[in-house]
Design a protein around this motif. Structure first.
Motif, mmCIF file in Angstrom:
data_model
loop_
_atom_site.group_PDB
_atom_site.id
_atom_site.type_symbol
_atom_site.label_atom_id
_atom_site.label_comp_id
_atom_site.label_asym_id
_atom_site.label_seq_id
_atom_site.Cartn_x
_atom_site.Cartn_y
_atom_site.Cartn_z
ATOM 1 N N VAL A 1 0.853 -1.177 0.000
ATOM 2 C CA VAL A 1 0.000 0.000 0.000
ATOM 3 C C VAL A 1 0.898 1.240 0.000
ATOM 4 N N VAL A 2 0.462 2.267 -0.705
ATOM 5 C CA VAL A 2 1.183 3.535 -0.758
ATOM 6 C C VAL A 2 0.229 4.646 -0.351
ATOM 7 N N LEU A 3 0.641 5.461 0.618
ATOM 8 C CA LEU A 3 -0.149 6.589 1.088
ATOM 9 C C LEU A 3 0.636 7.877 0.852
ATOM 10 N N ALA A 4 -0.069 8.996 0.758
ATOM 11 C CA ALA A 4 0.599 10.275 0.519
ATOM 12 C C ALA A 4 -0.148 11.400 1.211
ATOM 13 N N CYS A 5 0.581 12.474 1.499
ATOM 14 C CA CYS A 5 -0.015 13.690 2.030
ATOM 15 C C CYS A 5 0.733 14.895 1.478
ATOM 16 N N THR A 6 0.114 16.055 1.601
ATOM 17 C CA THR A 6 0.708 17.306 1.127
ATOM 18 C C THR A 6 0.972 18.226 2.302
ATOM 19 N N ILE A 7 2.141 18.804 2.326
ATOM 20 C CA ILE A 7 2.497 19.832 3.308
ATOM 21 C C ILE A 7 2.572 21.158 2.568
ATOM 22 N N GLY A 8 1.785 22.111 2.996
ATOM 23 C CA GLY A 8 1.714 23.384 2.300
ATOM 24 C C GLY A 8 2.654 24.420 2.877
ATOM 25 N N ALA A 9 3.128 25.313 2.009
ATOM 26 C CA ALA A 9 3.968 26.426 2.461
ATOM 27 C C ALA A 9 3.150 27.413 3.282
ATOM 28 N N GLY A 10 3.824 28.144 4.163
ATOM 29 C CA GLY A 10 3.147 29.138 4.982
ATOM 30 C C GLY A 10 4.096 29.697 6.011
ATOM 31 N N PRO A 11 3.569 30.318 7.056
ATOM 32 C CA PRO A 11 4.434 30.887 8.095
ATOM 33 C C PRO A 11 5.209 29.827 8.873
ATOM 34 N N TYR B 1 6.536 26.955 7.213
ATOM 35 C CA TYR B 1 7.414 26.173 6.349
ATOM 36 C C TYR B 1 7.567 26.877 5.003
ATOM 37 N N PRO B 2 8.777 26.808 4.380
ATOM 38 C CA PRO B 2 9.023 27.636 3.197
ATOM 39 C C PRO B 2 8.379 27.180 1.893
ATOM 40 N N SER B 3 8.058 25.881 1.729
ATOM 41 C CA SER B 3 7.633 25.408 0.416
ATOM 42 C C SER B 3 6.590 24.303 0.539
ATOM 43 N N ASP B 4 6.040 23.910 -0.601
ATOM 44 C CA ASP B 4 5.072 22.814 -0.666
ATOM 45 C C ASP B 4 5.816 21.492 -0.844
ATOM 46 N N LEU B 5 5.350 20.466 -0.144
ATOM 47 C CA LEU B 5 5.930 19.134 -0.260
ATOM 48 C C LEU B 5 4.846 18.107 -0.536
ATOM 49 N N GLU B 6 5.189 17.092 -1.308
ATOM 50 C CA GLU B 6 4.365 15.891 -1.446
ATOM 51 C C GLU B 6 5.143 14.754 -0.800
ATOM 52 N N GLY C 1 6.984 22.963 -4.515
ATOM 53 C CA GLY C 1 6.796 24.404 -4.447
ATOM 54 C C GLY C 1 7.836 25.169 -5.242
ATOM 55 N N SER C 2 7.957 26.444 -4.925
ATOM 56 C CA SER C 2 8.822 27.342 -5.691
ATOM 57 C C SER C 2 10.038 27.818 -4.908
ATOM 58 N N ALA C 3 10.216 27.324 -3.680
ATOM 59 C CA ALA C 3 11.338 27.760 -2.851
ATOM 60 C C ALA C 3 12.069 26.549 -2.289
ATOM 61 N N SER C 4 13.362 26.706 -2.037
ATOM 62 C CA SER C 4 14.109 25.656 -1.350
ATOM 63 C C SER C 4 13.600 25.527 0.085
ATOM 64 N N GLU D 1 13.189 18.840 -6.532
ATOM 65 C CA GLU D 1 14.042 17.772 -6.033
ATOM 66 C C GLU D 1 13.262 16.829 -5.118
ATOM 67 N N SER D 2 13.772 15.597 -5.010
ATOM 68 C CA SER D 2 13.142 14.605 -4.138
ATOM 69 C C SER D 2 14.177 13.981 -3.219
ATOM 70 N N HIS D 3 13.681 13.349 -2.175
ATOM 71 C CA HIS D 3 14.524 12.628 -1.213
ATOM 72 C C HIS D 3 13.805 11.344 -0.851
ATOM 73 N N SER D 4 14.543 10.218 -0.855
ATOM 74 C CA SER D 4 13.964 8.920 -0.509
ATOM 75 C C SER D 4 14.811 8.235 0.550
ATOM 76 N N ALA D 5 14.160 7.494 1.432
ATOM 77 C CA ALA D 5 14.858 6.738 2.463
ATOM 78 C C ALA D 5 14.013 5.524 2.827
ATOM 79 N N SER D 6 14.660 4.382 3.063
ATOM 80 C CA SER D 6 13.927 3.137 3.287
ATOM 81 C C SER D 6 14.394 2.438 4.553
ATOM 82 N N TRP D 7 13.530 1.537 5.048
ATOM 83 C CA TRP D 7 13.845 0.743 6.222
ATOM 84 C C TRP D 7 13.052 -0.550 6.167
ATOM 85 N N THR D 8 13.484 -1.540 6.935
ATOM 86 C CA THR D 8 12.846 -2.853 6.953
ATOM 87 C C THR D 8 12.692 -3.316 8.396
#
Length: 300
Positions: free
Chosen positions: A103-113, A115-120, A142-145, A288-295
């Motif tokens: 199963v794969v789940l996802a959420c969105t983190i929005g930019a604002g006071p 956090y600087p940018s949008d993340l998926e 998003g549009s910012a680092s 850009e993206s970042h991935s990390a895994s564990w078992t």
């Protein structure tokens, strides 16, 4: 109404994943619990099994400065004045894929006071005869680092005995000393200085741990493993790669309520309060993206 529960299975392993915080709610091997679980309704207790992003652990006062701009996140640990475990743990995550064993789940983190940018942020959980394999992948949409860190938050269960009786193997030579009141970083110490040397397996006993460890020994493939084993002969291990240079270990001590139910083992890309110290922070540029895994797998 869409289901918030997702059951997967493969061979001797079964798991239940919930949309609440993208959390691993249950993991069993031949019916035996490998993690401390929780119920199908209500808040997730003690952040069990959640995905902590875009920072793990504590952010002092919820405040930090990035690229010259000050940000402030909500303090959700008022007794210590910290913003704890990021912005994704309270969200209802959405299903992106679902199969019998994955199963794969996802959420969105929005930019604002806060956090600087949008993340998926997405997390995959898949079962096979080798255990539960998980990966978290985050894209800066998003549009910012933006600064970034992440960790999973499972509480491992070795077997039927008390945690004090479990044998721990933790391949780390350093830990981050923290203030006794707020658990904020002070400086590095060797594990032998605080009875935290578990490089050779030994019983936990009464020792209390809620610290970040580093200086981690790995095999030729770059993998590290924490193992806990019960006197009954059962056990569980969590394995992670070089994407995570830190691991938080917590003996789940609670002054009130269920105490020492399991051992939290949380691979972390950065230590506590990293947005203020700058230590091992990932800097995600737009696109850009970042991935990390564990078992997690059963032993015996």
């Amino acid at each position: 109404m869409p289901s918030t529960e997702h059951s997967i299975a493969s061979g001797p392993y079964t798991a239940v994943v919930t949309a609440r915080g993208g959390a691993l709610r249950e993991l069993r091997h031949n019916g035996r619990h490998l993690v401390v679980g929780f119920g199908p309704d209500g808040p997730v207790p003690d952040y069990r099994g959640v995905v902590c992003a875009p920072w793990p652990n504590r952010l002092a006062d919820g405040r930090y400065t990035y690229a010259g701009t000050a940000y402030r996140a909500a303090v959700n640990e008022p007794e210590r004045g910290s913003a704890l475990h990021g912005l994704a743990t309270e969200q209802m995550w959405q299903v992106r894929e679902a199969a019998e064993d994955r199963v794969v789940l996802a959420c969105t983190i929005g930019a604002g006071p806060h956090y600087p940018s949008d993340l998926e942020v997405s997390v995959s959980y898949s079962l096979d005869p080798g255990g539960l394999r998980s990966m978290v992948r985050t894209v800066n949409t998003g549009s910012a680092s933006a600064p970034y860190g992440v960790c999973p938050h499972p509480y491992l269960v070795a077997g039927p005995g008390r945690l004090d009786q479990w044998t721990l193997e933790l391949p780390a030579c350093q830990f981050l000393e923290v203030t006794p009141d707020r658990l904020l970083p002070m400086g590095m110490k060797g594990v032998e200085e605080n009875n935290f040397d578990f490089r050779s397996p030994r019983p936990l006993g009464p020792v209390k741990i809620d610290h970040a460890f580093t200086g981690i020994s790995r095999d030729a493939a770059g993998l590290a493993r924490v193992r806990v084993q019960d006197p009954a002969g059962t056990g569980v291990e969590l394995e992670w790669g070089t994407e995570w240079p830190w691991v938080q270990v917590h003996t789940a001590d609670k002054p009130v309520g269920p105490d020492r139910l399991g051992l939290a083992v949380e691979p972390m890309t950065c230590p506590p309060d990293a947005f203020n110290s700058g230590t091992d922070v990932v800097h995600l540029k737009p696109g850009e993206s970042h991935s990390a895994s564990w078992t997690i797998r059963a032993l015996a």
